[in-house]
Scaffold this motif. Structure first.
Motif, PDB file in Angstrom:
ATOM      1  N   GLY A  43      -0.631  -8.125 -12.651  1.00 22.37           N
ATOM      2  CA  GLY A  43       0.263  -7.645 -11.600  1.00 22.37           C
ATOM      3  C   GLY A  43      -0.120  -8.236 -10.260  1.00 22.37           C
ATOM      4  N   CYS A  44       0.850  -8.869  -9.602  1.00 20.24           N
ATOM      5  CA  CYS A  44       0.576  -9.516  -8.318  1.00 20.24           C
ATOM      6  C   CYS A  44       1.520  -9.003  -7.244  1.00 20.24           C
ATOM      7  CB  CYS A  44       0.736 -11.026  -8.436  1.00 20.24           C
ATOM      8  SG  CYS A  44      -0.448 -11.802  -9.556  1.00 20.24           S
ATOM      9  N   LEU A  45       0.956  -8.662  -6.105  1.00 19.19           N
ATOM     10  CA  LEU A  45       1.727  -8.237  -4.946  1.00 19.19           C
ATOM     11  C   LEU A  45       1.648  -9.348  -3.910  1.00 19.19           C
ATOM     12  CD1 LEU A  45       3.287  -5.946  -3.501  1.00 19.19           C
ATOM     13  CD2 LEU A  45       1.087  -5.238  -2.555  1.00 19.19           C
ATOM     14  N   ARG A  52       7.460  -7.325   1.034  1.00 19.36           N
ATOM     15  CA  ARG A  52       6.527  -7.324  -0.095  1.00 19.36           C
ATOM     16  C   ARG A  52       7.323  -7.532  -1.372  1.00 19.36           C
ATOM     17  NH1 ARG A  52       2.302  -2.515   0.464  1.00 19.36           N
ATOM     18  NH2 ARG A  52       0.939  -3.694   1.824  1.00 19.36           N
ATOM     19  N   TRP A  53       6.700  -8.259  -2.329  1.00 19.58           N
ATOM     20  CA  TRP A  53       7.341  -8.536  -3.604  1.00 19.58           C
ATOM     21  C   TRP A  53       6.317  -8.408  -4.699  1.00 19.58           C
ATOM     22  CZ3 TRP A  53       7.474 -11.282   0.835  1.00 19.58           C
ATOM     23  CH2 TRP A  53       8.680 -11.299   1.522  1.00 19.58           C
ATOM     24  N   TYR A  54       6.753  -7.954  -5.881  1.00 23.79           N
ATOM     25  CA  TYR A  54       5.868  -7.774  -7.030  1.00 23.79           C
ATOM     26  C   TYR A  54       6.308  -8.714  -8.143  1.00 23.79           C
ATOM     27  CZ  TYR A  54       3.434  -5.730 -10.955  1.00 23.79           C
ATOM     28  OH  TYR A  54       2.641  -5.551 -12.056  1.00 23.79           O
ATOM     29  N   ASN A  56       4.949  -9.904 -12.309  1.00 24.69           N
ATOM     30  CA  ASN A  56       4.000  -9.829 -13.409  1.00 24.69           C
ATOM     31  C   ASN A  56       3.698 -11.274 -13.810  1.00 24.69           C
ATOM     32  OD1 ASN A  56       2.373  -8.619 -15.326  1.00 24.69           O
ATOM     33  ND2 ASN A  56       4.019  -8.420 -16.813  1.00 24.69           N
ATOM     34  N   CYS A  74      -3.727 -10.027  -6.789  1.00 27.91           N
ATOM     35  CA  CYS A  74      -3.467  -9.858  -8.218  1.00 27.91           C
ATOM     36  C   CYS A  74      -4.558  -9.013  -8.859  1.00 27.91           C
ATOM     37  CB  CYS A  74      -3.404 -11.212  -8.914  1.00 27.91           C
ATOM     38  SG  CYS A  74      -2.050 -12.260  -8.350  1.00 27.91           S
TER      39      CYS A  74
END
Length: 149
Positions: A43-45, A52-54, A56, A74
């Motif tokens: 999981g990466c922010l 902000r974006w997420y 995988n 991450c």
């Protein structure tokens, strides 16, 4: 007449203000590696001053272009973590087009909106194993209750 036509053609060929010619977003591929091997389900922010974006990782995410850096944090389920700050770069064509066509005003607009700036198309995060706190070994003498003098 041809003396006037050549400068006009050259001026028109410059990219000019990127705010008008380039999209405000960019799609980036994010991947994570540990020990020179890609790892999945990370999981990466991603964050910059626009939001902000997420994602995988490995995967793609669309972010807002900005002149400021993009931070990428991450984590993999308590096993590993990685962090990187990625700088954006101004496109040389947009920069020179702004200087020539708009006397630098377009550059100021592009810098404030992020247009004309790019992050790398692929970001690779190097993950490091999370180390648990060392477990204290039991002291056999203390466990027996025998004092040491």
């Amino acid at each position: 007449m041809s003396r006037l036509l050549l400068p006009a053609v050259l001026l028109a060929s410059l990219p000019g203000c990127a705010t008008l010619t380039e999209p405000a977003t960019q799609t980036i591929f994010v991947q994570a590696v540990e020990g020179h091997r890609p790892i999945a389900n990370v999981g990466c922010l991603l964050a910059n001053d626009a939001g902000r974006w997420y994602v995988n990782a490995p995967g793609r995410v669309t972010v807002s272009r900005r002149a400021w850096p993009l931070s990428v944090d991450c984590r993999k389920a308590g096993e590993a973590a990685g962090y990187e700050v990625v700088a954006s770069r101004a496109g040389a064509g947009a920069l020179w087009g702004n200087v020539v066509v708009s006397a630098g005003v377009g550059y100021i607009v592009d810098r404030n909106t992020g247009a004309g700036h790019d992050y790398p198309d692929t970001i690779t995060i190097v993950m490091k194993r999370l180390v648990d706190a060392p477990v204290a070994e039991a002291d056999p003498v203390a466990a027996a209750g025998t004092p040491i003098y």
